[in-house]
Enzyme design. Structure first.
Site, PDB file in Angstrom:
ATOM      1  N   GLU A 154      -5.687  -0.603   6.017  1.00  0.00           N
ATOM      2  CA  GLU A 154      -6.579   0.502   6.374  1.00  0.00           C
ATOM      3  C   GLU A 154      -6.024   1.846   5.873  1.00  0.00           C
ATOM      4  OE1 GLU A 154      -4.633  -1.320   8.158  1.00  0.00           O
ATOM      5  OE2 GLU A 154      -4.139  -0.506  10.136  1.00  0.00           O
TER       6      GLU A 154
ATOM      7  N   GLU B 182      14.726  -3.530   7.575  1.00  0.00           N
ATOM      8  CA  GLU B 182      14.081  -3.033   6.356  1.00  0.00           C
ATOM      9  C   GLU B 182      13.689  -1.567   6.575  1.00  0.00           C
ATOM     10  OE1 GLU B 182      10.038  -4.407   5.616  1.00  0.00           O
ATOM     11  OE2 GLU B 182      10.515  -4.604   3.490  1.00  0.00           O
TER      12      GLU B 182
ATOM     13  N   SER C 187       4.619  -6.859   6.994  1.00  0.00           N
ATOM     14  CA  SER C 187       5.945  -6.800   7.620  1.00  0.00           C
ATOM     15  C   SER C 187       6.260  -8.123   8.323  1.00  0.00           C
ATOM     16  CB  SER C 187       5.973  -5.652   8.629  1.00  0.00           C
ATOM     17  OG  SER C 187       4.992  -5.872   9.613  1.00  0.00           O
TER      18      SER C 187
ATOM     19  N   CYS D 126       8.462  -4.558  -1.702  1.00  0.00           N
ATOM     20  CA  CYS D 126       9.159  -5.637  -0.998  1.00  0.00           C
ATOM     21  C   CYS D 126      10.236  -6.250  -1.884  1.00  0.00           C
ATOM     22  CB  CYS D 126       8.180  -6.699  -0.559  1.00  0.00           C
ATOM     23  SG  CYS D 126       7.441  -7.509  -1.962  1.00  0.00           S
TER      24      CYS D 126
ATOM     25  N   LYS E 207      -9.108  -8.518   3.867  1.00  0.00           N
ATOM     26  CA  LYS E 207      -8.928  -7.441   4.860  1.00  0.00           C
ATOM     27  C   LYS E 207      -7.740  -6.621   4.360  1.00  0.00           C
ATOM     28  CE  LYS E 207      -6.828  -5.882   7.866  1.00  0.00           C
ATOM     29  NZ  LYS E 207      -6.139  -4.584   7.647  1.00  0.00           N
TER      30      LYS E 207
ATOM     31  N   PHE F 269      -0.080  -1.957   2.755  1.00  0.00           N
ATOM     32  CA  PHE F 269      -0.463  -0.698   2.109  1.00  0.00           C
ATOM     33  C   PHE F 269       0.221  -0.478   0.758  1.00  0.00           C
ATOM     34  CE2 PHE F 269       3.445   0.677   4.290  1.00  0.00           C
ATOM     35  CZ  PHE F 269       4.062   1.389   3.270  1.00  0.00           C
TER      36      PHE F 269
END
Ligand code: NAD
Length: 497
Positions: A176, A383, A226, A281, A173, A149
């Site tokens: 969402e 994290e 992740s 990240c 993909k 995301f």
């Protein structure tokens, strides 16, 4: 309410009976759309379309593909404002941040306009008498990308431009949580001239991901997200004989030496720890000060500057950073702050009760700083992915380097110093994929490759740049001689004994 659908075979594709998930504006907490979640059936349709498109697309010349990318780049630049608005509205980051990330994606598109050079093979004359050898890099087929995301435009653009330029077709993909910008990127690709089916997009969650991992006609999977899901995708994809690169989470350290410039270092920490609400990240989430004096100086300067940061919605130009992207993530980050406090870290700046007038339901967390963080604490080991900085102090550089190397994640790390020797030692000895020397967020440019070490990357290839080309192509080596009719055996090649 807007329903965000898929983009398959050159057009929007809706399946009205599909499961749906809610899309929010994180600054207000309001639901603004819903997104269809693709089933195995939808993935089957997308793969069928991509496999059909591959037959022709893989036969186009690299220069033809490069020209379409030149047009695509122009369209992306022309539509930058709209794309950034889509990112900011669903993710929450500021408009300059959104534009910066889209720009980094566009740079990958620019890189692949030169794909002709990257696809050149090697040639050796006379590997034997009258025998030559050359290599070819050929596309794999249908490739797929699963993205997180936090960078709804940039991370997809780390993948499909390289895949397509190498002659593959691609199914994206996206996350969402903020799917609108990726859908727009796919529409613009069609407008630029990519034939229908070359770039398909299926929205969805685990069901769509699993269908991609299991589909026999998907040759390669790129994943960014992740660490637990990266590991899952890597093992399940490779189990099904796919080529997989799966980039995971991060815990990026900045080692601050006593000779580092205090002002410049704290500015770098502020931008890298709190920018984009820490949802990068490559965010610095641990500042390791070498020596108590260094800690004191950095801490005081940091607290003074942090108190001046503006946290707010992307619609306010003065906002330095926005809300977290979703309510569950907001609650998770608050949970980490609670846990740090319980475990005995010293909370110097607490962002938990931050409220923005007029945006009381938004997922805002103010800049949060812990000092005296210890390696065994959860806030150090895991994290957090929020605007939360952990400060630590070591007596020596070696202890600081040891911390970096002992951590299970190894995406990025930076050293701030005036010493060339320390910088060289750190660059050569940190067990980390991307190193910054006096650079807090050392994200490689498009013509280098991006990727971490340890549990930050599963697979053998980093993403985009030369490693991207290697990932999306298969190497073939041809050994060739031409013998005239009736000329007798005029060639020899080295024989294995
Ligand atoms: P995530 O792992 O939850 O989701 C990533 C993708 O996987 C999404 O498309 C999601 O739909 C899908 N997914 C989620 N759960 C799944 C499951 N159980 N099975 C199959 N697929 C699943 O990650 P996120 O929360 O969207 O993104 C944040 C994470 O991404 C952070 O850990 C961050 O460090 C990481 N990230 C890493 C990089 C990198 O380059 N290493 C870059 C950006 C983000």
């Amino acid at each position: 309410m807007e329903v965000i659908s898929h983009f398959i075979d050159g057009k929007k594709f809706t399946k009205s009976d599909s499961r749906k998930s809610k899309v929010f504006n994180p600054a207000t907490g309001e639901q603004i759309a819903e997104v269809e979640l693709g089933s195995k059936e939808v993935i089957d349709l997308a793969v069928e379309s991509s496999a059909k498109a591959f037959l022709k697309w893989s036969k186009t010349t690299p220069i033809t593909r490069a020209r379409i990318f030149t047009k695509y780049k122009e369209l992306l630049v022309k539509n930058m404002d709209e794309l950034a608005e889509l990112v900011s509205k669903q993710h929450g980051k500021t408009i300059p941040d959104a534009k910066g990330s889209i720009q980094r994606g566009i740079e990958v598109v620019e890189y692949v306009t030169g794909i002709t050079s990257s696809l050149k093979g090697e040639h050796s004359s006379n590997v034997g008498t009258n025998v030559d050898s050359h290599t070819l890099r050929q596309p794999l087929g249908v490739c797929a990308g699963i993205t997180p995301f936090n960078f709804p435009a940039m991370v997809p653009m780390w993948m499909y431009p390289v895949a397509l330029a190498c002659g593959n077709t691609f199914i994206l993909k996206p996350s969402e949580k903020d799917p609108s910008c990726p859908v727009r990127l796919a529409e613009l690709a069609l407008e630029a001239g990519f034939p229908a089916g070359v770039l398909n997009l299926v929205n969805g969650d685990k069901e769509a991901v699993d269908a991609l991992l299991e589909h026999k006609n998907v040759q390669a999977i790129s994943f960014v997200g992740s660490t637990p899901i990266a590991e899952y995708v890597y093992h399940n994809g490779t189990k099904n004989n796919k080529r997989v690169q799966a980039l995971g989470g991060a815990k990026n350290h900045m080692v601050i030496m006593p000779d580092a410039d205090v002002d410049k270092t704290t500015d770098a920490i502020i931008g890298s720890a709190f920018g984009s609400a820490g949802e990068r990240c490559m965010a610095i989430s641990v500042a390791v000060c070498v020596g108590k004096n260094t800690n004191e100086k950095i801490k005081n300067n940091l607290l003074e500057k942090t108190s001046k940061l503006n946290v707010g919605p992307y619609t306010d130009e003065k906002s330095d950073f926005g809300p977290l992207s979703s309510k569950p993530h907001y609650e998770k980050v608050l949970g980490y702050i609670d846990s740090g406090e319980k475990e005995g870290a010293k909370l110097l700046s607490d962002g938990r009760n931050f409220k923005k007038q007029g945006y009381e339901n938004g997922y805002f967390v103010g800049p949060t700083i812990f000092d005296d963080v210890k390696p065994e604490m959860k806030i150090y080991k895991e994290e957090i992915f929020g605007p939360v900085l952990s400060m630590m102090t070591t007596n020596t550089y070696e202890e600081a380097l040891n911390l970096v190397n002992e951590h299970e994640l190894g995406n990025g790390a930076a050293v701030f110093t005036k010493s060339g020797n320390i910088a060289k030692h750190f660059t050569e000895n940190a067990k980390i994929g991307m190193i910054g020397v006096n650079v807090p967020i050392p994200v490689p440019v498009a013509y280098h490759s991006f990727g971490g070490w340890k549990r930050s990357l599963f697979g053998d290839h980093s993403i985009h740049g030369p490693d991207g080309v290697r990932f999306y192509t298969k190497l073939k080596t041809a050994t060739v001689t031409w013998v005239e009719d009736n000329a007798g055996p005029e060639f020899t090649i080295p024989v294995l004994s």
